[in-house]
Scaffold this motif. Structure first.
Motif, PDB file in Angstrom:
ATOM      1  N   UNK A  90       6.846   3.125  -3.811  1.00 32.11           N
ATOM      2  CA  UNK A  90       7.825   2.205  -4.351  1.00 32.11           C
ATOM      3  C   UNK A  90       7.160   1.823  -5.719  1.00 32.11           C
ATOM      4  N   UNK A  91       8.133   1.766  -6.866  1.00 32.53           N
ATOM      5  CA  UNK A  91       7.920   1.350  -8.125  1.00 32.53           C
ATOM      6  C   UNK A  91       7.299  -0.167  -8.186  1.00 32.53           C
ATOM      7  N   UNK A  92       6.418  -0.519  -9.318  1.00 31.33           N
ATOM      8  CA  UNK A  92       5.954  -1.768  -9.201  1.00 31.33           C
ATOM      9  C   UNK A  92       7.073  -2.994  -9.453  1.00 31.33           C
ATOM     10  N   UNK A  93       8.005  -2.582  -9.982  1.00 31.25           N
ATOM     11  CA  UNK A  93       9.099  -3.489 -10.033  1.00 31.25           C
ATOM     12  C   UNK A  93      10.036  -3.769  -8.912  1.00 31.25           C
ATOM     13  N   UNK A 118      -9.851  -9.928   1.963  1.00 31.14           N
ATOM     14  CA  UNK A 118      -8.660 -10.361   3.117  1.00 31.14           C
ATOM     15  C   UNK A 118      -7.572  -9.662   2.948  1.00 31.14           C
ATOM     16  N   UNK A 119      -7.239  -8.795   2.070  1.00 28.21           N
ATOM     17  CA  UNK A 119      -5.865  -8.304   1.711  1.00 28.21           C
ATOM     18  C   UNK A 119      -5.912  -7.410   2.639  1.00 28.21           C
ATOM     19  N   UNK A 120      -4.875  -7.219   3.624  1.00 30.44           N
ATOM     20  CA  UNK A 120      -4.791  -6.195   4.631  1.00 30.44           C
ATOM     21  C   UNK A 120      -3.450  -5.454   3.993  1.00 30.44           C
ATOM     22  N   UNK A 121      -3.684  -3.994   4.385  1.00 30.94           N
ATOM     23  CA  UNK A 121      -2.741  -2.971   3.663  1.00 30.94           C
ATOM     24  C   UNK A 121      -1.429  -3.102   4.512  1.00 30.94           C
ATOM     25  N   UNK A 122      -0.326  -3.215   3.601  1.00 35.62           N
ATOM     26  CA  UNK A 122       1.065  -3.080   4.345  1.00 35.62           C
ATOM     27  C   UNK A 122       1.905  -1.981   3.634  1.00 35.62           C
ATOM     28  N   UNK A 123       2.249  -1.150   4.455  1.00 40.24           N
ATOM     29  CA  UNK A 123       3.166  -0.096   3.751  1.00 40.24           C
ATOM     30  C   UNK A 123       4.542  -0.117   4.315  1.00 40.24           C
ATOM     31  N   UNK A 124       5.436   0.070   3.526  1.00 37.60           N
ATOM     32  CA  UNK A 124       6.877  -0.173   3.886  1.00 37.60           C
ATOM     33  C   UNK A 124       7.519   1.445   3.983  1.00 37.60           C
ATOM     34  N   UNK A 133       0.747  -1.024   0.337  1.00 33.38           N
ATOM     35  CA  UNK A 133       0.075  -0.118   0.152  1.00 33.38           C
ATOM     36  C   UNK A 133       0.814   1.349   0.077  1.00 33.38           C
ATOM     37  N   UNK A 134       0.225   2.272  -0.619  1.00 33.44           N
ATOM     38  CA  UNK A 134       0.973   3.555  -0.592  1.00 33.44           C
ATOM     39  C   UNK A 134       0.801   4.234   0.873  1.00 33.44           C
ATOM     40  N   UNK A 179       0.709 -11.938  -1.541  1.00 36.09           N
ATOM     41  CA  UNK A 179       1.178 -10.348  -1.801  1.00 36.09           C
ATOM     42  C   UNK A 179       0.433  -9.792  -2.698  1.00 36.09           C
ATOM     43  N   UNK A 180      -0.311  -8.953  -2.724  1.00 37.89           N
ATOM     44  CA  UNK A 180      -0.890  -8.198  -3.954  1.00 37.89           C
ATOM     45  C   UNK A 180      -0.151  -6.793  -4.083  1.00 37.89           C
ATOM     46  N   UNK A 181       0.611  -6.810  -5.420  1.00 43.72           N
ATOM     47  CA  UNK A 181       0.986  -5.466  -5.932  1.00 43.72           C
ATOM     48  C   UNK A 181       0.585  -4.766  -7.100  1.00 43.72           C
ATOM     49  N   UNK A 182       0.107  -3.654  -7.237  1.00 47.71           N
ATOM     50  CA  UNK A 182      -0.669  -2.985  -8.225  1.00 47.71           C
ATOM     51  C   UNK A 182       0.047  -2.490  -9.103  1.00 47.71           C
ATOM     52  N   UNK A 183      -0.303  -1.701 -10.258  1.00 48.23           N
ATOM     53  CA  UNK A 183       0.329  -0.972 -11.210  1.00 48.23           C
ATOM     54  C   UNK A 183       1.019   0.047 -10.712  1.00 48.23           C
ATOM     55  N   UNK A 184       1.759   0.879 -11.618  1.00 47.10           N
ATOM     56  CA  UNK A 184       2.132   2.398 -11.523  1.00 47.10           C
ATOM     57  C   UNK A 184       1.214   3.093 -10.807  1.00 47.10           C
ATOM     58  N   UNK A 185      -0.005   3.166 -11.709  1.00 46.09           N
ATOM     59  CA  UNK A 185      -1.131   4.120 -11.059  1.00 46.09           C
ATOM     60  C   UNK A 185      -1.886   3.788  -9.852  1.00 46.09           C
TER      61      UNK A 185
END
Length: 291
Positions: A273-276, A262-268, A216-217, A242-248
């Motif tokens: 961060x870029x998608x890659x 059931x996906x809990x947000x996780x911000x590091x 998550x952002x 883990x779910x990772x979205x696109x640049x947008x």
């Protein structure tokens, strides 16, 4: 010492006997001779100009690997002798599946290559509303094969002997829909990986994950890390999605559906961060937290 993936794939399947004709390396005794598939003959004997007596490593993904020595080389064929079995399993102590919205060109190749080096178990390819890539049906097989080969090459280079499964693309809404039966890993892989996907190590991916996390952002008032994550990481072999979205980013509807699934947000950290980059940071952080 050169390492090569010895695939047990659909090209080796005998439909009359319903068995794979090419034997698993793990089923063969030391001293046996094995004929190499065309891909290894081309790379090792033609491109790298190997000679009789040269040694290398073969692994089939079912665990462990073999030290081998080139025994014969002809124009189209080559055989090796199995010298020793190395039982080391260098797989990560975490089973992980990343739902990754596809990006363009080298960025996607980079994400798959580096996630493999960091021990990901499977990557579910996704398309989304804000995603850059939406494959036509005629493109799917070619791209799936390409990305699977990226993962295999990364395994050959880094020493892992269980390659991650790259799973056929799905719309993110379909993948997140808990009311729709998802494809099993057996149905969602390239032909090269069908036999391997049936191994118990990979069949875990057909079960429910111990925790689902959405990268998550940064958001005010949102916890940096779900409290349940540290509890899950104390299990012997946790399974994390883990779910990772696109640049947008995900659309509002996709984000709501992820939360409902059931996906809990996780911000590091406080950066976007870029998608890659996100898969690498997430996997590295999970391994650091699990120690």
């Amino acid at each position: 010492m050169r390492r090569f993936f010895y695939a047990i794939n659909s090209d080796n399947y005998d439909h009359k006997s319903e068995q794979f004709c090419r034997p698993r390396l793990g089923s063969l005794p030391i001293g046996n001779d094995v004929e190499l598939p065309d891909s290894i003959v081309h790379h090792w004997c033609r491109v790298l100009r190997a000679n009789i007596g040269d040694q290398g490593i073969l692994f089939d993904g079912f665990g462990g690997e073999y030290q081998v020595q080139l025994q014969t080389i002809s124009k189209k064929h080559a055989t090796v002798t199995l010298l020793a079995h190395i039982s080391d399993d260098r797989s990560a102590p975490i089973i992980s599946k990343i739902g990754l919205v596809m990006s363009r060109g080298d960025r996607m190749d980079y994400a798959i290559q580096k996630a493999t080096e960091l021990g990901v178990t499977a990557i579910q390819l996704l398309s989304s509303h804000h995603g850059e890539v939406s494959l036509k049906p005629s493109q799917v097989d070619k791209k799936l094969h390409h990305w699977q080969q990226i993962a295999i090459a990364a395994c050959e280079q880094c020493g892992l002997n269980r390659p991650p499964l790259i799973l056929t693309p799905q719309p993110i809404t379909q993948w997140l829909n808990t009311d729709t039966a998802s494809l099993t890993v057996d149905d969602a892989v390239s032909p090269t990986m069908v036999a391997l996907s049936q191994d118990p190590y990979y069949q875990v991916l057909n079960h429910q994950a111990d925790i689902r996390l959405q990268m998550s952002v940064p958001a005010t008032g949102q916890p940096l890390m779900p409290e349940a994550l540290l509890v899950v990481l104390k299990q012997d072999v946790p399974y994390i999605e883990l779910l990772i979205g696109p640049e947008g980013g995900l659309s509002n509807d996709e984000s709501a559906q992820a939360k409902h699934s059931g996906f809990a947000p996780w911000q590091i950290g406080a950066r976007v961060l870029r998608t890659e980059t996100a898969p690498l940071v997430a996997l590295a952080t999970l391994h650091a937290l699990s120690r």
